[in-house]
Design an enzyme around this catalytic site. Structure first.
Site, PDB file in Angstrom:
ATOM      1  N   HIS A 154      -0.078   2.994   3.458  1.00  0.00           N
ATOM      2  CA  HIS A 154       1.168   2.251   3.615  1.00  0.00           C
ATOM      3  C   HIS A 154       1.847   2.657   4.924  1.00  0.00           C
ATOM      4  CE1 HIS A 154       1.278   0.897  -0.667  1.00  0.00           C
ATOM      5  NE2 HIS A 154       0.575   2.008  -0.830  1.00  0.00           N
ATOM      6  N   HIS A 168      -6.321   2.270   1.113  1.00  0.00           N
ATOM      7  CA  HIS A 168      -5.320   1.762   2.045  1.00  0.00           C
ATOM      8  C   HIS A 168      -4.276   2.833   2.333  1.00  0.00           C
ATOM      9  CE1 HIS A 168      -3.675   0.956  -1.986  1.00  0.00           C
ATOM     10  NE2 HIS A 168      -2.486   1.128  -1.441  1.00  0.00           N
ATOM     11  N   TYR A 199      -1.686   9.086  -6.182  1.00  0.00           N
ATOM     12  CA  TYR A 199      -0.489   9.438  -5.412  1.00  0.00           C
ATOM     13  C   TYR A 199       0.182  10.669  -6.024  1.00  0.00           C
ATOM     14  CZ  TYR A 199      -0.681   4.806  -3.225  1.00  0.00           C
ATOM     15  OH  TYR A 199      -1.068   3.694  -2.524  1.00  0.00           O
ATOM     16  N   TYR A 257      -8.287   2.825  -6.314  1.00  0.00           N
ATOM     17  CA  TYR A 257      -7.808   3.134  -7.667  1.00  0.00           C
ATOM     18  C   TYR A 257      -7.612   1.842  -8.453  1.00  0.00           C
ATOM     19  CZ  TYR A 257      -3.272   2.100  -5.456  1.00  0.00           C
ATOM     20  OH  TYR A 257      -2.243   1.516  -4.754  1.00  0.00           O
ATOM     21  N   ARG A 270      -7.629  -1.548  -6.280  1.00  0.00           N
ATOM     22  CA  ARG A 270      -7.093  -1.644  -4.926  1.00  0.00           C
ATOM     23  C   ARG A 270      -8.078  -1.014  -3.954  1.00  0.00           C
ATOM     24  NH1 ARG A 270      -2.474  -2.166  -3.003  1.00  0.00           N
ATOM     25  NH2 ARG A 270      -3.764  -3.373  -1.596  1.00  0.00           N
TER      26      ARG A 270
END
Length: 243
Positions: free
Chosen positions: A165, A163, A111, A150, A160
């Site tokens: 959000h 995906h 991110y 990640y 994870r």
């Protein structure tokens, strides 16, 4: 107007049986995030039931194009995809003119955030966030780069799944939904402790977006469809409503 309307409010209550419990032993951080005392039921305010209202003049031309909205020296690295779907209430009615926000990691699984210290590189041409307004039929779409998986500090070697959000406001603040979308065929989905907190497989499957070749752009981008269902309205109108 039905007397019960004022007591219950104009929206259905959430069906807690299909949502994950606040505390899920396999999801370590849920321990600190789960309440210690019984929840209180509060009467919703008028503003929670009637706002917010969004207009198209509040959305930029590139807000729903994550491939271009942060690019400075070129396009971001990764697999180009399109995500589209329809926002509906529990009565299967489209929810028009509602704000859909989305944010994600880049193709390497990182991110653009100061707290993200994963070793994957930051893409200088990818911001990882955007927004769109649904049309009259509750439909939305955006272009982006498929995010990478990640590691996360839940177990010794937990990862994870890829995906995105989502935040959807619906027709009132009280209807707002925050969720995550996953990709069909990802082998990490059945191994994810966060997803594993959802009670049943059918409910988990609602968060998995299937590949949609009919919406893909040949020689350009694959597409995935992710429909979002919000709570429905329960207002009852009588013939003398306007009186």
């Amino acid at each position: 107007m039905d007397k019960n309307f004022e007591q219950r409010g104009p929206f259905y209550e959430r069906d807690k049986s299909i949502h994950p419990p606040a505390f899920t032993p396999g999801y370590k951080t849920s321990f600190a995030r789960s309440p210690r005392l019984p929840l209180l039921s509060l009467q919703p305010t008028v503003s929670e039931m009637t706002g917010p209202l969004f207009g198209h003049d509040e959305i930029g031309l590139l807000d729903n194009d994550l491939i271009r909205n942060y690019a400075k020296t070129g396009e971001p690295i990764g697999e180009r995809i399109i995500v589209h779907g329809q926002v509906l209430d529990e009565n299967a009615r489209p929810v028009p003119n509602t704000l859909v926000e989305f944010w994600q990691a880049n193709a390497g699984g990182r991110y653009r955030h100061a707290n993200d210290t994963y070793i994957a590189a930051i893409d200088p041409n990818f911001g990882g966030c955007g927004r769109a307004l649904t049309d009259a039929e509750g439909r939305y779409y955006f272009r982006t780069i498929k995010p990478g998986p990640y590691p996360w500090r839940n177990g010794v070697n937990d990862w994870r799944p890829a995906h995105i959000h989502f935040s959807v406001y619906g027709q009132g603040f009280i209807q707002r939904l925050i969720t995550q979308m996953y990709f069909e065929g990802d082998p990490l989905i059945p191994l994810c402790a966060m997803l594993g907190g959802i009670p049943d497989a059918a409910s988990r499957q609602r968060l998995v977006a299937p590949l949609d070749l009919n919406a893909s752009l040949p020689l350009d981008s694959l597409a995935y469809r992710f429909d979002i269902v919000l709570r429905g309205r329960r207002a009852t109108y009588f013939e003398n409503k306007g009186a």
